[in-house]
Design a protein around this motif. Structure first.
Motif, PDB file in Angstrom:
ATOM      1  N   GLY A  70      -4.965  15.755  -2.736  1.00 15.58           N
ATOM      2  CA  GLY A  70      -4.907  15.691  -1.678  1.00 15.58           C
ATOM      3  C   GLY A  70      -4.098  14.255  -1.635  1.00 15.58           C
ATOM      4  O   GLY A  70      -3.518  14.098  -2.286  1.00 15.58           O
ATOM      5  N   TRP A  71      -4.904  12.739  -2.235  1.00 11.60           N
ATOM      6  CA  TRP A  71      -4.341  11.550  -1.581  1.00 11.60           C
ATOM      7  C   TRP A  71      -4.666  10.800  -2.388  1.00 11.60           C
ATOM      8  O   TRP A  71      -6.037  10.631  -2.469  1.00 11.60           O
ATOM      9  CB  TRP A  71      -4.184  11.103  -0.314  1.00 11.60           C
ATOM     10  N   ARG A  72      -4.165   9.883  -2.640  1.00 16.71           N
ATOM     11  CA  ARG A  72      -4.493   8.281  -3.638  1.00 16.71           C
ATOM     12  C   ARG A  72      -3.318   7.171  -2.996  1.00 16.71           C
ATOM     13  O   ARG A  72      -2.378   7.430  -2.919  1.00 16.71           O
ATOM     14  CB  ARG A  72      -4.053   8.746  -5.209  1.00 16.71           C
ATOM     15  N   HIS A  73      -4.419   5.973  -3.240  1.00 15.03           N
ATOM     16  CA  HIS A  73      -3.566   5.140  -2.101  1.00 15.03           C
ATOM     17  C   HIS A  73      -2.739   3.725  -3.808  1.00 15.03           C
ATOM     18  O   HIS A  73      -4.126   3.605  -3.823  1.00 15.03           O
ATOM     19  CB  HIS A  73      -4.689   4.563  -1.225  1.00 15.03           C
ATOM     20  N   ASP A  98     -15.508  -0.115   8.311  1.00 14.91           N
ATOM     21  CA  ASP A  98     -16.511   0.623   9.121  1.00 14.91           C
ATOM     22  C   ASP A  98     -16.108   2.189   9.033  1.00 14.91           C
ATOM     23  O   ASP A  98     -15.984   3.871   8.416  1.00 14.91           O
ATOM     24  CB  ASP A  98     -16.887   0.851  10.443  1.00 14.91           C
ATOM     25  N   ALA A  99     -14.506   1.825   8.278  1.00 15.00           N
ATOM     26  CA  ALA A  99     -13.774   3.020   7.551  1.00 15.00           C
ATOM     27  C   ALA A  99     -14.238   3.561   6.980  1.00 15.00           C
ATOM     28  O   ALA A  99     -15.396   2.863   5.896  1.00 15.00           O
ATOM     29  CB  ALA A  99     -12.132   2.409   7.357  1.00 15.00           C
ATOM     30  N   PRO A 100     -13.543   5.005   6.345  1.00 13.65           N
ATOM     31  CA  PRO A 100     -14.494   5.824   5.492  1.00 13.65           C
ATOM     32  C   PRO A 100     -13.642   6.030   3.983  1.00 13.65           C
ATOM     33  O   PRO A 100     -12.328   5.378   4.030  1.00 13.65           O
ATOM     34  CB  PRO A 100     -13.626   7.606   6.179  1.00 13.65           C
ATOM     35  N   ALA A 101     -14.638   5.782   3.220  1.00 11.72           N
ATOM     36  CA  ALA A 101     -14.019   5.552   1.980  1.00 11.72           C
ATOM     37  C   ALA A 101     -12.098   6.377   1.079  1.00 11.72           C
ATOM     38  O   ALA A 101     -12.961   7.375   1.785  1.00 11.72           O
ATOM     39  CB  ALA A 101     -14.703   6.132   0.850  1.00 11.72           C
ATOM     40  N   ALA A 102     -11.135   5.864   0.828  1.00  9.79           N
ATOM     41  CA  ALA A 102      -9.884   6.504   0.130  1.00  9.79           C
ATOM     42  C   ALA A 102     -10.173   6.023  -1.219  1.00  9.79           C
ATOM     43  O   ALA A 102     -10.463   4.923  -1.761  1.00  9.79           O
ATOM     44  CB  ALA A 102      -9.274   5.692   0.953  1.00  9.79           C
ATOM     45  N   LEU A 103      -9.784   7.297  -1.754  1.00 12.06           N
ATOM     46  CA  LEU A 103      -9.663   6.916  -3.766  1.00 12.06           C
ATOM     47  C   LEU A 103      -7.849   6.615  -3.328  1.00 12.06           C
ATOM     48  O   LEU A 103      -7.520   6.213  -2.867  1.00 12.06           O
ATOM     49  CB  LEU A 103      -9.017   8.866  -3.994  1.00 12.06           C
ATOM     50  N   VAL A 104      -8.367   5.720  -4.340  1.00 15.32           N
ATOM     51  CA  VAL A 104      -7.381   4.571  -4.555  1.00 15.32           C
ATOM     52  C   VAL A 104      -7.565   3.402  -5.882  1.00 15.32           C
ATOM     53  O   VAL A 104      -8.267   4.115  -7.275  1.00 15.32           O
ATOM     54  CB  VAL A 104      -8.172   2.829  -3.931  1.00 15.32           C
ATOM     55  N   ILE A 144       1.178  -1.109  -0.157  1.00 20.05           N
ATOM     56  CA  ILE A 144       0.218   0.222  -0.021  1.00 20.05           C
ATOM     57  C   ILE A 144       0.531   0.990   0.186  1.00 20.05           C
ATOM     58  O   ILE A 144       1.435   1.329   0.630  1.00 20.05           O
ATOM     59  CB  ILE A 144      -0.495   0.095   1.456  1.00 20.05           C
ATOM     60  N   LYS A 145       0.033   2.117  -0.619  1.00 20.15           N
ATOM     61  CA  LYS A 145       2.071   3.384  -1.283  1.00 20.15           C
ATOM     62  C   LYS A 145       0.287   4.507  -0.686  1.00 20.15           C
ATOM     63  O   LYS A 145       0.640   4.984  -2.005  1.00 20.15           O
ATOM     64  CB  LYS A 145       2.905   2.940  -2.077  1.00 20.15           C
ATOM     65  N   PRO A 146       0.516   5.651  -0.606  1.00 24.21           N
ATOM     66  CA  PRO A 146      -0.298   6.547  -0.292  1.00 24.21           C
ATOM     67  C   PRO A 146       0.422   7.607  -0.809  1.00 24.21           C
ATOM     68  O   PRO A 146       2.422   7.694  -0.983  1.00 24.21           O
ATOM     69  CB  PRO A 146      -0.233   7.604   0.850  1.00 24.21           C
ATOM     70  N   VAL A 147      -0.278   8.213  -1.993  1.00 28.01           N
ATOM     71  CA  VAL A 147       0.376   9.478  -2.767  1.00 28.01           C
ATOM     72  C   VAL A 147      -0.179  10.575  -2.907  1.00 28.01           C
ATOM     73  O   VAL A 147      -1.326  10.505  -4.050  1.00 28.01           O
ATOM     74  CB  VAL A 147       0.903   8.623  -4.650  1.00 28.01           C
ATOM     75  N   PRO A 148       0.786  11.866  -2.368  1.00 24.69           N
ATOM     76  CA  PRO A 148      -0.172  12.262  -2.788  1.00 24.69           C
ATOM     77  C   PRO A 148       0.162  12.972  -4.428  1.00 24.69           C
ATOM     78  O   PRO A 148       0.282  12.760  -5.677  1.00 24.69           O
ATOM     79  CB  PRO A 148       1.126  13.681  -2.115  1.00 24.69           C
TER      80      PRO A 148
END
Length: 482
Positions: free
Chosen positions: A338-341, A372-378, A330-334
């Motif tokens: 914002g951020w994309r994972h 239950d975690a919020p959505a993240a852009l991937v 898993i790599k978060p990228v700015p």
């Protein structure tokens, strides 16, 4: 290899666990533990038994869609005093099991290579219900198709008229043929473009169809069934088909006035939903629209309504399939917003080339649990040494997606296994059919041993140093079996 289309980010979902019914196989659901269930089998059990990456195909969905398309297209044809033959377009995905499923649901089979013909025949398909396509059919392939008694060879070029006629005469047969023409209509989703000419490798110009049809009829070894056309892919309504049918029937009428011309094949290209943004019309509505257009054009040109033929492939098998992967890095990228994972999985462009080739959009969900975690852009990335190795360009997953999670990509039943490769020496995954809580392998997965066995420079066990003379090792097979 880079994606051919810019990224389109779907809106963030209220629930990143939700399974859109139009996208996922009918009946797909989450069980009490939050695990994805397809065909009555949960994804974790499939991954534990067969490994990942893994293609999963819901047999019941394939069969039901095949029957639905056959019924809709035939009923629409009957409403205008005709009938329809529906061919399953094997290029979408072909295996012995698929041949048998669609055959049992009343469909014929369309093939476009010697290999596809071999699979169809070995699976027990009636040769008389096979159509053989291809822009560069070899003489050997044509001869084999004629000898097998294939029901129709689609002539794709001027030179093929003589090739097929010669092969049929040499075999003492009369071979039924269609002539593929370019109508100048290019269709996709709800839009189409009509031009005077087409610059592509398939078919012959519509302006020469009467000339070529007359030449076909001059051969005693050929039986001319009619014209064939394919206008595009991922078509969501009947408008493009209507325009193409009008153009084809003008030429059909000229040929029919010279001698009977019983059929008109309007091809395939019916679209499916890969994401919630896709909204294809029901096949019943599309079929009815096509039938009305054909009837109106026949009235204008004063010809009887011909028998109709169609070639759906993706629309039969695509929605029935998913692909399972295991998450690695898993790599978060700015980004500017914002951020994309980047969620990297254990497959990639070797098992799904469509995103890299066409900029195709897909839907992904965690398959092993709910969150239950919020959505993240991937962005779901593969493991190959290519920056364009992307499986899902943009979607949303729960923010806590983590290494070891099992994820599923929807609507991968078509053009994924059939386009798969061994890029970076990645073994191709197995295809598993699920139905009523049972799972079985219908195409064995490859192993590293399979890859090594094909390399003539590697010693095979008990054989010694491999070389050109030991090429029989290339026939070795392996992989997971049920």
């Amino acid at each position: 290899m880079a994606s051919s289309a810019p990224s389109v980010v779907p809106p963030a979902p209220a629930d990143p666990n939700a399974l859109a019914p139009a996208v996922w196989p009918e009946g797909a659901r989450r069980d009490e533990h939050g695990r994805l269930v397809v065909g009555g089998v949960d994804a974790e059990a499939l991954a534990a038994r067969f490994g990942t990456p893994l293609y999963v195909l819901d047999e019941r969905v394939v069969r039901e869609r095949a029957a639905r398309f056959r019924t809709a297209l035939d009923e629409a044809a009957r409403s205008i005093g005709s009938e329809a033959t529906v061919y399953y377009a094997g290029k979408a995905f072909l295996s012995a099991a698929i041949v048998r499923w669609v055959g049992e649901e009343g469909l014929s089979v369309d093939v476009c290579s010697g290999g596809e013909l071999a699979i169809a025949l070995a699976a027990g398909a009636d040769p008389a219900r096979i159509g053989f396509h291809g822009n560069n059919k070899s003489v050997a392939e044509i001869e084999r198709a004629v000898a097998a008694g294939v029901g129709a060879i689609i002539i794709d070029s001027e030179i093929e008229i003589e090739r097929v006629a010669h092969a049929a005469a040499a075999a003492g047969r009369v071979q039924r043929v269609r002539l593929r023409v370019n109508s100048g209509v290019h269709a996709s989703t709800h839009e189409f473009l009509a031009t005077a000419h087409e610059d592509q490798k398939f078919g012959v110009p519509l302006s020469r169809a009467v000339e070529f049809g007359t030449r076909i009829r001059a051969h005693a070894s050929l039986d001319f069934l009619g014209l064939h056309c394919h206008i595009g892919s991922q078509i969501f309504d009947s408008a493009g088909f209507a325009e193409s049918a009008e153009r084809l029937l003008a030429v059909h009428a000229e040929l029919a006035r010279l001698a009977p011309l019983p059929e008109l094949n309007l091809g395939g290209g019916f679209g499916i939903a890969y994401t919630e943004a896709d909204d294809p019309a029901p096949i019943e509505r599309i079929a009815a629209g096509i039938a009305r257009s054909v009837e109106a054009a026949c009235r204008v040109h004063d010809v009887p309504v011909p028998k109709l033929a169609f070639e759906p492939g993706r629309s039969i098998v695509g929605p029935a399939g998913i692909t399972l992967y295991t998450v690695g890095t898993i790599k978060p990228v700015p980004t500017d917003d914002g951020w994309r994972h980047y969620v990297s999985v254990d497959g990639g462009m070797s098992d799904n080339a469509r995103t890299a080739l066409y900029g195709a959009a897909y839907t992904v969900r965690i398959a092993s649990r709910a969150s239950d975690a919020p959505a993240a852009l991937v962005r779901v990335a593969g493991k190959h040494c290519e920056s364009g190795d992307i499986v899902v360009d943009a979607d949303w997953l729960p923010h806590d997606v983590a290494p070891g999670d099992l994820v599923a990509v929807a609507a991968t039943g078509a053009y994924c296994w059939s386009l798969a490769s061994n890029y970076n020496h990645q073994p191709r995954p197995a295809v598993v059919a699920v139905r009523d809580g049972e799972a079985r392998v219908i195409v064995r997965g490859e192993t590293e041993a399979d890859l090594l066995a094909r390399d003539a420079g590697i010693a095979a066990p008990g054989v010694g140093a491999a070389g050109p003379e030991t090429s029989d090792q290339a026939t070795a097979t392996g992989g997971t079996t049920a």
